[in-house]
Design an enzyme around this catalytic site. Structure first.
Site, PDB file in Angstrom:
ATOM      1  N   ASP A  52       0.832  -1.213   0.000  1.00  0.00           N
ATOM      2  CA  ASP A  52       0.000   0.000   0.000  1.00  0.00           C
ATOM      3  C   ASP A  52       0.867   1.265   0.000  1.00  0.00           C
ATOM      4  O   ASP A  52       2.094   1.191  -0.020  1.00  0.00           O
ATOM      5  CB  ASP A  52      -0.909  -0.082   1.243  1.00  0.00           C
ATOM      6  CG  ASP A  52      -2.265   0.553   1.015  1.00  0.00           C
ATOM      7  OD1 ASP A  52      -2.397   1.382   0.094  1.00  0.00           O
ATOM      8  OD2 ASP A  52      -3.191   0.248   1.783  1.00  0.00           O
ATOM      9  N   ASP A  65      -9.989   3.732  -3.309  1.00  0.00           N
ATOM     10  CA  ASP A  65     -10.731   2.524  -2.901  1.00  0.00           C
ATOM     11  C   ASP A  65     -12.148   2.423  -3.480  1.00  0.00           C
ATOM     12  O   ASP A  65     -12.846   3.415  -3.642  1.00  0.00           O
ATOM     13  CB  ASP A  65     -10.834   2.473  -1.377  1.00  0.00           C
ATOM     14  CG  ASP A  65      -9.491   2.164  -0.739  1.00  0.00           C
ATOM     15  OD1 ASP A  65      -8.478   2.145  -1.459  1.00  0.00           O
ATOM     16  OD2 ASP A  65      -9.461   1.946   0.477  1.00  0.00           O
TER      17      ASP A  65
HETATM   18  C1  GLA Z   1      -5.947   1.382   1.546  1.00  0.00           C
HETATM   19  C2  GLA Z   1      -6.107   0.378   0.408  1.00  0.00           C
HETATM   20  C3  GLA Z   1      -7.224  -0.589   0.749  1.00  0.00           C
HETATM   21  C4  GLA Z   1      -6.908  -1.310   2.039  1.00  0.00           C
HETATM   22  C5  GLA Z   1      -6.655  -0.301   3.162  1.00  0.00           C
HETATM   23  C6  GLA Z   1      -6.106  -0.946   4.423  1.00  0.00           C
HETATM   24  O1  GLA Z   1      -7.062   2.193   1.670  1.00  0.00           O
HETATM   25  O2  GLA Z   1      -6.353   1.039  -0.802  1.00  0.00           O
HETATM   26  O3  GLA Z   1      -7.433  -1.515  -0.296  1.00  0.00           O
HETATM   27  O4  GLA Z   1      -5.780  -2.121   1.857  1.00  0.00           O
HETATM   28  O5  GLA Z   1      -5.717   0.699   2.769  1.00  0.00           O
HETATM   29  O6  GLA Z   1      -5.882  -0.035   5.438  1.00  0.00           O
END
Ligand code: GLA
Length: 400
Positions: free
Chosen positions: A148, A203
């Site tokens: 990430d 997301d």
């Molecule tokens: C980010 C990523 C998500 C998830 C969260 C976890 O937002 O894009 O897919 O992995 O972190 O904290």
């Protein structure tokens, strides 16, 4: 002639070296990830139950392979040797025990961390510990790393992901490397040499159109994500995929919306990471996720990302060229009303310069198979007619 063949094979070889395939992810990775349903509320019992259900529900047989633990698996501090420590309450037997269990079910195991100093949920990030963490994951039997981008202020994305990529390579364990940088640094332009897939957007959320306000940031509904993929298809292919994020099938949209979400992900040759609670999924959710013919479209060996070729009365016409001169066509009713849809093949041609596919249906006849009805549906000699419900799709596979 021999010299020419040698030069061509050398060039092909070099091209293969230029991408970090190492034989992995030659089709879009498929599996399950804990984040969309559980966020950080994860533990070993739940993961093992998901692995069991993967087998008994037919998910494994449908091609889903990777069980990926997302954020929240760690304790708040590294140990005295700088190693990450699994949360002792959530994972009392450690991560290797979970990975071993997942492997014993004929599946592969994935884990999560972050290029920054902390993960998005505030656990220890990998910054400065890349080789250390890679070695630890390899010793646990990790097969997939999602990496990430939170708390990465001031670092260069390409360099940070390249360092982790090299650290994974140095372990000599085949590990799929999934970049989760959200698209801000255009990973599609540089990450084919670095990892096997890269998130293209922020997301996903289980809504159909628009955005979902999360307070300090906005998550994307399914169709918003689809629109953001439009100019990226030339970057995706075997071993190096655009990743429009994990699935929200079974997480609250209507059945039609879930079917559409899944179909378009397959049309886009997207990674298929289920994000629902596999242990309690409904029959309808299972039927969507395990539709093998639809999955076959996603997993087609050519790895061509499909595209929206046309719109007729709010119905989008999606095209995905497939191997053996086959083609997937998806009619997507994006509107809120049912549409009586008629598509006269002979008045429409396919012209995809990227895949060099050009079809004139008045010259070449195709047989149609409806991949959701799971039955033959005539030929391209006659106009195709269907009532398409709001936010629903018809997906056809065309074969000669
Ligand atoms: C980010 C990523 C998500 C998830 C969260 C976890 O937002 O894009 O897919 O992995 O972190 O904290």
């Amino acid at each position: 002639m021999k010299k020419l063949l040698f030069a061509v094979s050398l060039l092909c070889g070099l091209k293969m070296f230029a991408q970090k395939t190492n034989g992995l992810a030659l089709t879009p990775p498929m599996g399950w990830n804990s984040w969309n349903t559980f966020q950080t509320k994860i533990d070993e019992k739940m993961v093992m139950e998901v692995a069991d259900m993967f087998v008994s529900s037919g998910m494994r047989d449908a091609g889903y392979t990777y069980i990926v633990l997302d954020d929240g698996w760690m304790a708040m501090d590294r140990d005295e040797n700088g190693n990450l420590v699994p949360d002792p309450q959530k994972f009392p037997h450690g991560i290797k025990a979970v990975a071993d269990y997942v492997h014993s079910r004929g599946l592969k195991f994935g884990i999560y961390n972050c290029a920054g100093t902390k993960t998005c949920a505030g656990y220890p990030g990998t910054r400065g510990y890349e080789y250390n963490d890679a070695r630890l994951y390899a010793s646990w039997g990790v097969d997939y790393l999602k990496f990430d981008w939170c708390n990465s202020d001031g670092i260069n994305a390409k360099e940070a992901y390249t360092t982790m990529s090299k650290a994974l390579t140095a372990t000599k364990r085949p590990i799929v490397f999934s970049l989760c940088e959200w698209g801000g640094n255009k990973p599609w332009e540089w990450a084919a040499n670095v990892g096997h897939l890269w998130r293209t957007t922020g997301d996903i959320y289980n809504c159909f159109e628009g955005i979902h306000n999360q307070g300090t940031w906005n998550a994307n509904c399914v169709m918003k994500i689809v629109d953001l993929q439009k100019d990226l298809r030339q970057y995706s292919g075997p071993g190096h995929w655009n990743d429009p994020d994990m699935l929200e099938v079974g997480n609250g949209m209507t059945e039609a919306e879930d079917r559409t979400h899944f179909s378009i992900w397959c049309m886009m040759a997207a990674t298929l990471m289920a994000g629902n609670d596999i242990r309690s999924m409904s029959a309808a959710t299972k039927d969507i996720l395990t539709n093998k013919e639809m999955i076959g479209v996603d997993q087609d060996a050519l790895g061509i990302q499909g595209y929206s070729a046309d719109v007729k009365d709010s119905v989008e016409i999606w095209i995905k060229p497939l191997q053996n001169n086959e083609l997937a066509v998806c009619f997507l009713n994006r509107s809120g009303t049912a549409k009586n849809f008629i598509y006269n093949w002979k008045e429409n041609t396919v012209n995809d310069t990227l895949s060099k596919t050009s079809i004139d249906f008045s010259k070449t006849k195709y047989n149609l198979r409806d991949l959701w009805q799971k039955k033959a549906s005539g030929t391209t000699d006659k106009p195709f007619k269907a009532t398409i419900q709001p936010h629903d799709v018809v997906v056809l596979k065309l074969s000669r």
